[in-house]
Design an enzyme around this catalytic site. Structure first.
Site, PDB file in Angstrom:
ATOM      1  N   ASP A  11      58.689  52.312  10.340  1.00  0.00           N
ATOM      2  CA  ASP A  11      59.574  52.271  11.506  1.00  0.00           C
ATOM      3  C   ASP A  11      58.793  51.727  12.691  1.00  0.00           C
ATOM      4  OD1 ASP A  11      61.202  52.660  13.708  1.00  0.00           O
ATOM      5  OD2 ASP A  11      62.006  54.562  12.978  1.00  0.00           O
TER       6      ASP A  11
ATOM      7  N   HIS B 174      58.582  54.101  20.107  1.00  0.00           N
ATOM      8  CA  HIS B 174      57.650  55.148  19.703  1.00  0.00           C
ATOM      9  C   HIS B 174      56.186  54.787  19.972  1.00  0.00           C
ATOM     10  CE1 HIS B 174      61.183  56.857  17.869  1.00  0.00           C
ATOM     11  NE2 HIS B 174      61.344  55.771  17.143  1.00  0.00           N
TER      12      HIS B 174
ATOM     13  N   ILE C 108      58.471  58.383  22.529  1.00  0.00           N
ATOM     14  CA  ILE C 108      58.905  59.621  21.882  1.00  0.00           C
ATOM     15  C   ILE C 108      58.543  59.591  20.398  1.00  0.00           C
ATOM     16  CG2 ILE C 108      60.786  59.957  23.521  1.00  0.00           C
ATOM     17  CD1 ILE C 108      62.731  58.970  21.363  1.00  0.00           C
TER      18      ILE C 108
ATOM     19  N   GLY D 217      62.452  60.741  15.213  1.00  0.00           N
ATOM     20  CA  GLY D 217      63.213  61.886  14.745  1.00  0.00           C
ATOM     21  C   GLY D 217      62.908  62.211  13.294  1.00  0.00           C
TER      22      GLY D 217
END
Length: 285
Positions: free
Chosen positions: A188, A193, A208, A211
């Site tokens: 990803d 991120h 961040i 998830g």
């Protein structure tokens, strides 16, 4: 309207081939915090190739990412602005234990389209199978803000009644400052991120955590704490992404036992227990 529900649902599934090696599994496990302490026998089963067990949530990155999500957002009938897309939830069903090395055929399709009024929800389903049969079914619930309101089916509610009583276990897992940088090597590459400037443009003070990284950390905590470290006991794992987690923070993971299942709530300890994962259920044998 950018989403044509009938066209998306009628579109032919897309198939592809994926493969993975023990190195990919080890990298994923390190990306979700395995290997601490490095010589702990319970951790070596996630990091040492001679005794490698595969955490079922590896299925979300097998083949270097989520081809079902990427493919699903470009299916006929789906034409959306990626800036309006949110990963709302994830459900994984495991049909048999995942091998440490393998090759599989994946089939992806839009399984459902729901009208939530101010948003549309796409359920993007990816099924994987090898020569011995089905391996897993992965459902990603994708919210597309601003694309609802056409009068379609609202779909089922994913909200669950809160667990009853006090949790049987509460554990905390520290998230390293570089956790997202390591996790993204599993496929990803979203700059949200890693790139501070991109994160600010997206409305966050800094990059961040993925998830699905929190998703993996949480499943590992449940397996290690309540399932005797046995990854093969997991049958399904579902969650709703309720908030963000920042690298460097601490996850607080509360667990409640049920009949054949563990209910889980995950929060950010340093931010007054702000919700991170909600409506989370691990079904097991």
């Amino acid at each position: 309207m950018p989403i044509d529900a009938a066209k998306a649902l009628a579109a032919a599934p897309r198939s592809g081939e994926i493969s993975w090696t023990p190195k990919d599994v080890q990298l994923y496990h390190l990306g979700i915090g395995a290997g601490v302490p490095a010589t702990d026998p319970d951790e070596l089963r996630y990091t040492l190739e001679s005794r490698l067990h595969v955490l079922p949530s590896f299925a979300t990155v097998a083949g270097a990412g989520s081809p079902g999500v990427i493919s699903g957002l470009s299916m006929p009938g789906v034409d959306v602005d990626l800036a309006r897309v949110l990963h709302g939830g994830q459900r994984l069903e495991i049909h048999r234990p995942l091998p440490a090395e393998g090759r599989a055929t994946t089939t992806g399709r839009v399984a459902a389209v729901y009208d939530k009024g101010k948003a549309a929800v796409l359920v993007l389903r990816t099924e994987a199978a090898d020569d011995e049969g089905p391996l897993w079914t992965n459902d990603a619930q994708i919210f597309v803000r601003g694309e609802g309101g056409w009068g379609g089916d609202r779909g089922p509610s994913t909200r669950l009644d809160p667990p009853v009583g006090e949790p049987v276990r509460v554990v905390e897992r520290a998230v390293r400052e570089d956790q997202a940088l390591l996790y993204r090597l599993s496929g990803d590459w979203n700059p949200l991120h890693a790139d501070p400037e991109f994160a600010k443009l997206a409305g966050f003070e800094r990059p961040i955590l993925h998830g699905l990284c929190t998703y993996g950390i949480t499943l590992k905590a449940v397996v290690d704490t309540l399932l005797d470290g046995d990854v093969t006991r997991v049958r399904s794992y579902a969650t709703r992404f309720a908030g963000v987690m920042y690298p460097g923070e601490t996850l607080r993971i509360r667990m409640w036992r049920g009949e054949g299942e563990v209910r889980v709530a995950v929060s950010a300890a340093e931010r007054d227990d702000a919700a991170v994962l909600a409506d989370t259920v691990v079904q097991h044998t």
